[in-house]
Write an enzyme that holds these catalytic residues in place. Structure first.
Site, short mmCIF file in Angstrom:
data_model
loop_
_atom_site.label_atom_id
_atom_site.label_comp_id
_atom_site.label_asym_id
_atom_site.label_seq_id
_atom_site.Cartn_x
_atom_site.Cartn_y
_atom_site.Cartn_z
N CYS A 1 -26.72 -0.09 10.93
CA CYS A 1 -25.82 0.28 9.83
C CYS A 1 -25.73 1.79 9.63
CB CYS A 1 -26.27 -0.39 8.54
SG CYS A 1 -27.89 0.16 7.92
N HIS B 1 -30.05 -0.27 3.75
CA HIS B 1 -28.70 -0.53 4.27
C HIS B 1 -27.79 0.59 3.78
CE1 HIS B 1 -25.22 -2.54 5.82
NE2 HIS B 1 -24.64 -2.54 4.64
N ASP C 1 -17.59 -1.53 4.85
CA ASP C 1 -18.84 -1.76 5.58
C ASP C 1 -18.54 -2.24 7.00
OD1 ASP C 1 -21.42 -2.29 6.39
OD2 ASP C 1 -21.97 -3.38 4.58
#
Length: 271
Positions: free
Chosen positions: A68, A105, A120
């Site tokens: 991520c 994250h 995202d």
């Protein structure tokens, strides 16, 4: 922006799209199709700091994917270059009945007309593939149905959720606060070294292609199609795993996976 990425955006008719959110959606779909979610640098113990130059070299020049803090860093660089005022934020992932490692994250936030959106591209294969509006309508992609809700938790005032057979499940929580680029290196260190990290134990690769979602670990390959089919294939050995990686994912990812397998073999020989 790399020349190849610009050509791909032209193919997706990005520059003729008038709606801002639709243009962001096209970027998200492009990133999903080109850059897999993969943890090979963690397993290979690549400790380079996360800088814009590192992201551009690893992903745009060398064709790798990432986790991520890399995928959404690339998204941040690309959207910023395209003129979007996005900012990085960090979240805590829900894990079972509790929470995973705190604030490991990372995603992008975007504000437009007084509304907040999550963008995202780095949550494994669980990608909405479009901006998700806070307290707005849920959105659907080939990965499922997603929404963003105001909800007070110990880990944040906003939760990102996906729908399952049991109803809406919280996937992560966050406070809508900007984090500095250097926070990506904190996240990288946590993921590389924490005993609670889900990404420093075994190989994980996932990617969303048009019509199917492919995910792989060291035991099996799974393919979910847009028609609802779910195929699983369990590997007999690591060589078979590598053959499937070679056929399903970009060549640079296969080469890194082969390096990882050989490193593990050498480690066992020297043990």
């Amino acid at each position: 922006m790399g020349r190849k990425l610009k050509e791909l955006l032209i193919e997706k008719e990005y520059f003729s799209a008038e709606n801002e959110l639709h243009r962001i959606e096209l970027v998200q779909k492009l990133l999903a199709e080109r850059f897999p979610f993969e943890n090979l640098d963690v397993l290979l113990k690549v400790e380079d700091p996360v800088t814009p130059d590192f992201i551009e070299e690893k992903m745009l020049q060398n064709g790798r994917g990432g986790l991520c803090y890399e995928l959404n860093a690339l998204q941040h660089l690309l959207l910023s270059e395209l003129g979007f005022n996005v900012y990085l934020a960090s979240a805590t992932v829900a894990s079972g009945d509790g929470w995973a490692t705190d604030r490991t994250h990372v995603m992008n936030l975007f504000e437009r007309d007084g509304k907040l959106y999550v963008i995202d591209s780095g949550f494994g294969s669980n990608l909405p593939l479009q901006p998700v509006e806070l307290d707005g309508p849920s959105v659907k992609s080939s990965a499922g149905e997603f929404r963003l809700r105001t909800c007070g938790t110990e880990k944040g005032s906003i939760v990102f959720q996906s729908r399952s057979d049991k109803g809406w499940q919280t996937r992560y929580a966050f406070f809508p606060e900007q984090v500095a680029w250097r926070d990506l290196n904190r996240i990288k260190r946590e993921i590389h070294t924490s005993a609670q990290s889900a990404f420093n134990q075994e190989l994980l690769i996932a990617q969303i292609f048009p019509g199917e979602i492919i995910s792989l670990n060291e035991e099996r390959l799974q393919i979910k199609t847009s028609k609802g089919e779910n195929q699983r294939h369990h590997f007999l050995d690591k060589e078979e795993m590598l053959k499937h990686i070679e056929s399903c994912f970009p060549e640079p990812v296969y080469k890194a996976a082969a390096q990882y397998v050989h490193m593990k073999k050498d480690g066992r020989k020297n043990a």
